[in-house]
Design a protein around this motif. Sequence first.
Motif, short mmCIF file in Angstrom:
data_model
loop_
_atom_site.label_atom_id
_atom_site.label_comp_id
_atom_site.label_asym_id
_atom_site.label_seq_id
_atom_site.Cartn_x
_atom_site.Cartn_y
_atom_site.Cartn_z
N LEU A 260 -13.68 61.24 18.64
CA LEU A 260 -13.56 62.16 17.52
C LEU A 260 -13.81 61.46 16.18
O LEU A 260 -13.75 62.10 15.13
N GLY A 261 -14.08 60.15 16.21
CA GLY A 261 -14.29 59.39 14.99
C GLY A 261 -13.09 58.54 14.62
O GLY A 261 -11.94 58.90 14.94
N ASP A 262 -13.35 57.39 13.98
CA ASP A 262 -12.28 56.48 13.52
C ASP A 262 -11.39 56.01 14.66
O ASP A 262 -10.19 55.81 14.48
N GLY A 263 -11.96 55.87 15.85
CA GLY A 263 -11.19 55.36 16.99
C GLY A 263 -10.33 56.39 17.69
O GLY A 263 -9.67 56.08 18.68
N ARG A 264 -10.33 57.62 17.19
CA ARG A 264 -9.51 58.68 17.79
C ARG A 264 -10.28 59.36 18.91
O ARG A 264 -11.51 59.36 18.95
N ALA A 265 -9.51 59.95 19.82
CA ALA A 265 -10.13 60.62 20.96
C ALA A 265 -9.30 61.82 21.38
O ALA A 265 -8.08 61.86 21.17
N ALA A 266 -9.98 62.79 21.95
CA ALA A 266 -9.31 63.86 22.70
C ALA A 266 -9.23 63.40 24.14
O ALA A 266 -10.23 62.94 24.72
N LEU A 267 -8.05 63.49 24.73
CA LEU A 267 -7.81 63.03 26.10
C LEU A 267 -7.55 64.22 27.00
O LEU A 267 -6.73 65.09 26.69
N ASN A 268 -8.25 64.26 28.13
CA ASN A 268 -8.02 65.29 29.14
C ASN A 268 -8.23 64.67 30.50
O ASN A 268 -9.00 63.72 30.65
N GLY A 269 -7.55 65.19 31.50
CA GLY A 269 -7.71 64.67 32.84
C GLY A 269 -6.57 65.11 33.73
O GLY A 269 -5.86 66.07 33.41
N ASP A 270 -6.42 64.43 34.87
CA ASP A 270 -5.33 64.79 35.77
C ASP A 270 -4.89 63.59 36.60
O ASP A 270 -5.62 62.62 36.79
N PHE A 271 -3.64 63.66 37.07
CA PHE A 271 -3.05 62.68 37.96
C PHE A 271 -2.95 63.30 39.35
O PHE A 271 -2.52 64.45 39.51
N ALA A 272 -3.30 62.52 40.38
CA ALA A 272 -3.06 62.89 41.77
C ALA A 272 -1.80 62.17 42.23
O ALA A 272 -1.71 60.94 42.14
N MET A 273 -0.82 62.92 42.75
CA MET A 273 0.50 62.36 43.05
C MET A 273 1.02 62.90 44.37
O MET A 273 0.71 64.02 44.76
N VAL A 274 1.85 62.10 45.04
CA VAL A 274 2.67 62.62 46.12
C VAL A 274 4.00 63.07 45.50
O VAL A 274 4.30 62.75 44.35
N ALA A 275 4.78 63.80 46.27
CA ALA A 275 5.96 64.47 45.72
C ALA A 275 6.91 63.50 45.02
O ALA A 275 7.44 63.81 43.94
N GLY A 276 7.11 62.33 45.62
CA GLY A 276 8.07 61.40 45.05
C GLY A 276 7.64 60.78 43.73
O GLY A 276 8.46 60.14 43.05
N GLU A 277 6.39 60.95 43.35
CA GLU A 277 5.88 60.38 42.11
C GLU A 277 5.87 61.37 40.95
O GLU A 277 5.75 60.98 39.79
N VAL A 278 5.98 62.67 41.25
CA VAL A 278 5.74 63.70 40.25
C VAL A 278 6.63 63.55 39.02
O VAL A 278 6.15 63.54 37.88
N GLN A 279 7.92 63.45 39.23
CA GLN A 279 8.82 63.41 38.07
C GLN A 279 8.63 62.14 37.24
O GLN A 279 8.72 62.18 36.00
N HIS A 280 8.34 61.03 37.89
CA HIS A 280 8.09 59.79 37.16
C HIS A 280 6.87 59.93 36.25
O HIS A 280 6.88 59.48 35.10
N VAL A 281 5.82 60.57 36.77
CA VAL A 281 4.60 60.75 35.98
C VAL A 281 4.84 61.70 34.81
O VAL A 281 4.45 61.43 33.67
N LEU A 282 5.49 62.82 35.08
CA LEU A 282 5.73 63.80 34.02
C LEU A 282 6.56 63.19 32.89
O LEU A 282 6.27 63.39 31.70
#
Length: 341
Positions: A260-282
């Motif tokens: 977006l200029g000046d080192g800034r960015a828009a970030l989008n994407g996704d994490f693939a997780m198993v159930a035990g990882e979900v809360q840690h990632v969120l």
Amino acid sequence: MSGNRQRDTYTRPATPRRRLLTAAALAPVLAGVGAGAGATTARAAPGGKAGADGGRSTEPVPTTLADWRGVAKALGRPGDLLRGVMYHTPFPRGDLHVVSYGVTVSPGLALGSHVSFVRYDDGSVMLMGDLVLTERELQRTTDALQKHRIEQTALHKHLLAQTPDVWWTHVHAHGHDPVDLARRLRAALDCTGTPPAEPPAPPQPVDLDTAGIDAALGAKGRRIAGVYNCVFIRRETIVDNGMVLPPGLGSTTAFNFQPLGDGRAALNGDFAMVAGEVQHVLKALRRGKISIVELHNHGLTDEPRLFFTHFWAVDDAVKLARALRPAVDATNVTATGEGAG
């Protein structure tokens, strides 16, 4: 008409959930090696040999670009081969002008439909992908997918707010004729405004501190479609309805940084997780001031069961990468310099 449908549709008998879990649990013992750290299941024996209960998972086989010429012709554009087994074709929605929180979203950031084909050792072929649809296109494309026997396994958003409204739907099919699968998918794509393929262009410059992003994430990204893309794949073997998914197919964690200029960015994407990882990632995402967009499944019969969370943020790109790192470290993934399947 019904006779033709009987011949060109391939349905794999469902493998009982308990059988898959049992085979996965016994695989390290049969192979004589332990599972990797944090792994939920382990890779099946080479060739998909029978497990203790007689069950068998079919394995993907290597292919070449020449094997997919008919598919490329049916889809109206060439694809590329990922990790030697996935024939991957992107369909960027360059026809759309989508704005989210004041950011004009590029096709590379969040508006890229894509589909992958994989051949298996029993001669069958799997199709799996993700389609970007406007709200006006959604119902007629759904009707076309159903008419042509392409399953939908998820319907959700990748952006918190956008104008016009856009949806993402995951698609899935099996068959023995990859060209037929491609033609059926093409019939659905023709219900959308997806533009024709453009001639290949050299990678566009990305005005970001990509070395800083790589250092923060501990991974090497790549420039593609005007964004900086970083991909991680699950270490476990994922089995979907008795078919072993190649590493990265339907199980990637992916980050896109749009400058977006000046080192800034828009970030989008996704994490693939198993159930035990979900809360840690969120929790890690929110600690990093990254907005959570969705939490859902992409598939219907994957084992171990995978969950995905989509996210959004705008800030200094290296700062965003540092904010993502604790969430990455909470998941059982490894970095890859290639794209997602």
